[in-house]
Write a protein that holds these residues in place. Structure first.
Motif, short mmCIF file in Angstrom:
data_model
loop_
_atom_site.label_atom_id
_atom_site.label_comp_id
_atom_site.label_asym_id
_atom_site.label_seq_id
_atom_site.Cartn_x
_atom_site.Cartn_y
_atom_site.Cartn_z
N ILE A 66 -22.94 -33.27 43.23
CA ILE A 66 -22.77 -32.61 44.53
C ILE A 66 -23.57 -31.32 44.59
O ILE A 66 -24.17 -30.99 45.62
N LEU A 67 -23.62 -30.59 43.48
CA LEU A 67 -24.40 -29.35 43.43
C LEU A 67 -25.88 -29.63 43.63
O LEU A 67 -26.55 -28.96 44.43
N VAL A 68 -26.41 -30.63 42.93
CA VAL A 68 -27.84 -30.97 43.06
C VAL A 68 -28.15 -31.45 44.48
O VAL A 68 -29.15 -31.04 45.07
N ILE A 69 -27.30 -32.32 45.02
CA ILE A 69 -27.51 -32.79 46.40
C ILE A 69 -27.44 -31.62 47.38
O ILE A 69 -28.25 -31.54 48.32
N GLY A 70 -26.52 -30.70 47.16
CA GLY A 70 -26.42 -29.52 48.02
C GLY A 70 -27.66 -28.64 47.94
O GLY A 70 -28.13 -28.12 48.96
N ILE A 71 -28.20 -28.47 46.74
CA ILE A 71 -29.42 -27.68 46.58
C ILE A 71 -30.59 -28.36 47.28
O ILE A 71 -31.37 -27.71 47.99
N ILE A 72 -30.72 -29.66 47.11
CA ILE A 72 -31.81 -30.39 47.77
C ILE A 72 -31.67 -30.30 49.29
O ILE A 72 -32.64 -30.02 50.00
N GLN A 73 -30.47 -30.52 49.77
CA GLN A 73 -30.23 -30.45 51.21
C GLN A 73 -30.49 -29.04 51.74
O GLN A 73 -31.10 -28.86 52.79
N GLY A 74 -30.05 -28.02 51.01
CA GLY A 74 -30.29 -26.64 51.41
C GLY A 74 -31.76 -26.30 51.43
O GLY A 74 -32.25 -25.63 52.35
#
Length: 183
Positions: A96-104
């Motif tokens: 979730i952290l990696v997906i959040g960073i990519i999305q951000g």
């Protein structure tokens, strides 16, 4: 997420917008009530301390797909989430952290033209109320905001895929289906 489930259920992979709309109307209230319950549990966790809130938010991150896919009640979905995330909490947190960073990052990159236009408008000395540049800025900002909303689907689809990954790891339904086909 609803479209993902609808695609999975369709035999041909082709469906109409009306079919999706009928399904959305059917599952709106369960999803809405799940959102309220999720917010309550996670909020309660944050009230007690930050750590329980973080733990619950990661553990219950798949609750929407669990409710929709397995068609179970809220509390059954909570226990199912706990069962699926057990022994995979850190992996889910990192995912979730990696997906959040990519999305951000993608959202930030999408807004770069808006930042450039605001910078030019602020330092050009042009009267911002009567400037055509200001109107262009509003148009670009509204288009980019609309596109930015679409980027929220990245995390939703990623969490849905993560759910299917966890189910396959824990219960191997795909493997069992392949074994049954051999018999």
């Amino acid at each position: 997420m609803r479209i993902l489930l609808f695609y999975k259920e369709s035999e041909t992979g082709v469906f109409e917008i009306d079919d999706v709309w009928k399904r959305v109307k059917k599952i709106f209230f369960p999803v809405f009530l799940t959102g309220i319950g999720y917010s309550f549990f996670v909020g309660l966790g944050f009230v007690f301390l930050i750590v329980p809130g973080i733990y619950l938010s990661i553990t219950l991150s798949i609750i929407f797909i669990v409710r929709l896919e397995e068609e179970i009640g809220f509390f059954d979905a909570v226990s199912r989430c706990i069962k699926l995330i057990k022994d995979n909490w850190w992996f889910t947190f990192g995912f979730i952290l990696v997906i959040g960073i990519i999305q951000g990052f993608l959202t930030y990159a999408l807004y770069i033209p808006t930042y450039i236009m605001m910078f030019v408008t602020a330092f050009s000395g042009v009267d911002s109320e009567s400037s055509g540049l200001n109107r262009i800025l509003y148009i670009i900002t509204s288009i980019i905001s609309s596109l930015g909303v679409i980027l929220y689907s990245i995390s939703t689809v990623a969490i849905a895929f993560h759910y299917y990954n966890l189910v396959e790891r824990k219960e191997a339904p795909g493997l069992l289906e392949q074994i049954d086909q051999i018999k």
